[in-house]
Every structure is written in C-alpha cells, then in structure tokens.
Motif scaffolding. Sequence first.
Motif: not given
Lengths: 596, 88
Positions: A167, A169, A380, A383-384, A388-389, A391-392
């Motif tokens: 995904n 990440v 993470t 990315r749910q 999702d935040e 993961a950045e």
Amino acid sequence: MHGWSGKILDIDLSSGSVETRPLDMEIARQFLGGRGLGARLLWDLVGPEVEPLSPENVLIFTTGPITASASQTSNRFNVSSKSPLTGTILHANSGGWWGMQFKRTGYDVLIVRGRAEKPVMIEIAPEGVKIADASHLWGKGVFETTELLGQNRNKRNVMCIGPAGENLVRIAAIMNDGERALARGGPGAVMGSKNLKAIVVEGKEKNQPADKDQFKFMQYETGKLLKASPLTSQALPEFGTAVVMNVVNEIGALPTRNFQQSQFEHADRISGEAITDEILVKNQACWACPITCTRISKTASGNEGEGPEFETAWAFGAQCGIDDLDLITEANFLCNDMGLDTIYMGNTIGCAMELAERGLLDSDLRFGQAEKLQDLVRDTAYRQGIGDELAEGSVRLAAKHGAPELSMTVKGLELPAYDPRGMQGQGLVYATSNRGACHETGNMLGPEVLALPRLIDRFATQGKAGIVSVHQNSAAVIDSLVYCKFANMAVAEEFFARTLTAVTGEPYTADDLMKVGERVWTLERLYNLREGFTKEDDTLPDRLLNDPVVAGPSAGFTVNLAPMLEEYYQFRGWDENGVPKEAKLKELGLDTLRSS
Amino acid sequence: MAQVKLFGNLRQYYEQRQLTAAGDTIGAVLAELCAESSAFCAAVTEDGALRPFIKITVNGRDIQLENGLDTAVTDEDTVAIFPPIAGG
C-alpha cells in the motif's frame, strides 16, 4: 569466492530481463560491500530526477566480503535506494539468514529496477533465476507469505513485504526470515511500487577464506573476545537490547510522550529486565552469531515471536506514554506481519497523540492508550482512517494539522530512543546522519553513557565533533563489511581488518577500514547534496533546540548544536556550508564523482 | 537514608529492587550493601575497586565524572547501580 564473487545480478522488472554483470573490483576494494557498495552503485543509477516510488528508482541488495564466511556475526546485508519518506539516500541493514543465503547463490549484489505489470516474486536458486507470478501472495501478511514460500533457515530464505509495502506506506519495511527487518526510510514502499512481493534465495556456493589458517585463528580470537566481554556474553544474551532502557531513563535521556519529558515513570515496566521476567520464552541468534540477543517472547493471548527490541519497546512505550508490555509486544508482532518500521510507527503515533491532546487533530487519541496500538498499526498498513495520515510520516502529519514543530524528525526520519538534550553528542549524530535521524550511524550511547570505550561528559559540546565523526566512520565501515555493531562492543576494528585480510587475501589495516568508513560517509553526503539537501537540513526539531528539559537529571538543557556543527564541518574537511572540500574528496578518491 | 536502585542481574541478590542505605559516600553505600550480600559484592567489586563496566549514578550523574567511590551521598539522593549492560 574469496570475499567477493565479483558478480552482480541485475533484474529489470519492466522488461523481465535478468542479467549477470561483473562487479568492478576497484570499486569493491574502495567500498567493500554492504552500505558502502550500495551507496556507490546508487550514485550512478539514481539521480535527483528520479521519484522514489517510480520505476526508475532501484533497490540494491548488497552483501559484504565477510558475509557467509562464518566469521562471527557475518550474516548481515544491506539495501540501498532513494527513500520515499525522506528523499535522502536510504540504507538499511538486517541480520538473520537471508544475507548469508543470498551470498551463497554466488552473487555479491542484486539490483532490482523497473516495475512489474502485476505482482511478482524473484527466485534465485542453483537451477537459475526466475521471475514468477505472485498474485496469489498479494495482500497476505509477512508471516503467511514467508511460510508459503518455504522458509527453511539454512537452505531457503524468504524476504518479502507485507500489506504496508503493497500500500506504499512510506515507512514500510522489507522483512527477511519472517521477523528481521530492513526498515528505516521505507524500502518496503519501494519494493511495493515495483509490484515485487518477495525474493527467495537458495545457494550452494561458499565464501571460502583465501588464508584458511589465519581465518580460523581470527575466528578463535574473535570468539575469545566475545566470550570474555560481559557486554556480549552476559548483558545482551540475558536481557537483550532493551536492557539499556533503565539506564537511559535514569540519566534523563529517555524521550517520553513525544519528547515532552526525558524520563518515563514506568520505564522499568518496559525494560529488558521486564521482558526477561514476564514474556521471554528463549533467546535466539542470527546465523554465525554467539551473542544471542534476540528475544522470543510470548504474549498473554498466546502469540509468540521476535521482540521487542529496545527501540520498539521505547517507541510504543515511553514515546506513547504506555507501560503495558504485553500490548507493546503485540503491536511489535503486528508491525512485523504488516511489514512496518516500529521506530517510525511508535514515534508517529506519539506525534498523533500530542496533536490530539492539543486539540489539533480531531481524535480521541490520548497518551497511554495501549489498547489502541494494534488498530493504529493495522490502519496504517492498510491506509484506513487516521492510518492513512500516519502512513505518510509525522512530518506530513504534523504539518497538515498546523503544528510542524511537533514532528520529532531530522531530514524527515523519525528520531529513535535517545533525547539528545541529555546526550549532546547524540544530537550531533542525529543532525548529521545522512539517512535522517538515526542512532545506528554513530551511536554515542557508548562514550556518553556506557563508558565504552571510556566515559565522556554527556553535556559537553567541545570536542564532540571528532568523536562523533570517528563513530560515524566506524559504523559506516562495519555496515559495509557487513558485521553486527554489537560485535564491535568487544572486537576492535583491528580484528575486523585481519579477518577481512584472511578472507579476501588482500591486506587491510584498521586505518584502511576507517578510511573506507570516511569515504562511505562522504559519498552519502555528496548524494544528499546532489538531491538538494543543504546545511539547513543538518538540524534538530525545534523542541530539542529551544525547550529545556523540565525535570530530572537533564533539567535545563537544550541541544547546543551550532558550535558542535561548526566544529564537525571543520573536522571532516568540509566548508562552512557543509560541502566536502576538493582536497578531502581527492584524499578519499571521490573527486571524480564530484565532477561527474 | 539514600534510595538505592538495582538493575539487571544485580536484583537477584536482594529481595527488593529498591533499597535504602545510610552511607555518606558511594564507597560507604557499597560497603553497607556488601555486608548484606557477599555475592553482590563479588559481582560489583574486585579488590576494593569497581569491576569494569559497573555503572553507578547519583541522581543520574555518573560517579566516574564525579569523585568515584568518594562521591558524596545525602538522604535525598537516588543511587542507581547497573551491571555491565549493552544494547540500544
């Protein structure tokens, strides 16, 4: 082979081509292998125009000349790339068995380029090299993937990504042998961007020493030193890496609740002693390692696996204000299965907790909420929701919510488990580390805390630059040989040089090795400069520079970085902007790279 | 009396992890602890000196950078004693 096989396996997933190319032996002698060789190859292959998650980025897996020789701790290997998290040079290394097995396939280096159209895996075996369909594995966790591909410690070894890498990440790890990680900087995302799920290796070749008698003698001598040192024969086997938790806390250098404090009131509950007392099942060693520092732990729910290491126990523990060792360990296991860097994950959750407590992030997340760790890790990886935040990375997370100063990072990489306000030299290590905030690239825990080789004043700044530089050069060459840094706690570089000479048949001294380390460090610096990084990036989070520690043994201190940095540039032969001078490049044989 | 905290395998020599000691120097504190456990004494000292890699702090300050075994200890102080440790 005597140290080097002299062969690079070069695979382009876009075209499906598989080529064997010769390794330039002049480069091999200059950079040895591992991190150094990876940096040198990356310099030619990936320039500033390349986006980290594009097909043009590469993954360069490198072994070292001592890998698979059976010298103590000769199991480690490296991956180099451009980091999707930081944009800096990426290097990460791992232990276990995979590196040894890859060396036995008869290659020193594996380069992976391009992007496959659908999920694939690479298999390297005596029968040949093949790129195979891996659609049936996509979406599966690391543990299941590793088992399905037939992991067998001494015969067949699996390296793969989990859902986090798939995904993209940005802090996804590449996992080998199930639970070992090439983690920092997000190499798993690069692998995911190539639709590459796994690399499986089986080998039969041997890295035989050129001088067998001398090699055996050095094995004997090295073994004696490792056995005689209470650090490698008692402390690490008995309590694992987390045994330093209490001492780092006691001196007031254990970052707590996103570095708001430097002591955690429940440090003992997440320490190496607690791990041994409460959850340890047994010790484990990597291939050819007598130290056995790995913990095999079991949680209350019956899950069993590797960990937690010191950094992980800190990241999910003190950094998040959590003292539940069982749930910290569960979060560790889940990170391993999802393929996530635990330092990053815990550090970023701590950042999110502070954002939420300050009302900047719309969430009921709070420090101390151990019960939320597993959901945050899983979210993470997939990315749910808030994941999702996360993961950045915390830089993007904190900036998005209007508080960039709450991201505890250097050059975009999350800080590890030492508050540099209580260890000034460690602050300089973080600020100048080429891959971003990192302790493994020149850890000052030895001289500033453990009296290894001797104790220096942890609050002093004058003279630290030289000590830091030497530690950084030493770490760079150990990462290039590739040895484990824990062996270096008992075995000096002189012994590594003599073993290297016995394996390769080429004469190396300790001074030669330290010169290699300096060459590697300087090349990494050149790489980052070419990417647009400047002196302004050699800094620390505002909190560490301007907010004195409130209480405890480090109370009143910030990091006095500016004079250390000035001294550091001078010591390294760099100009006032942190650019290596021509004379230094010539001395290191890097002048041709600068002009190219 | 000063608080004394033991870590790592030094905890095996006493029933409690946290002790108290009345000595006014680190040397006196150690003598008091040694009187209770000769095994502890052998683990920490050799010929009256600290063994290599034994770390002692007073309120987080390493005694190596203070006055060694002569480092002063008061009733308000916390003494921490560590066996050889490594990791990170």
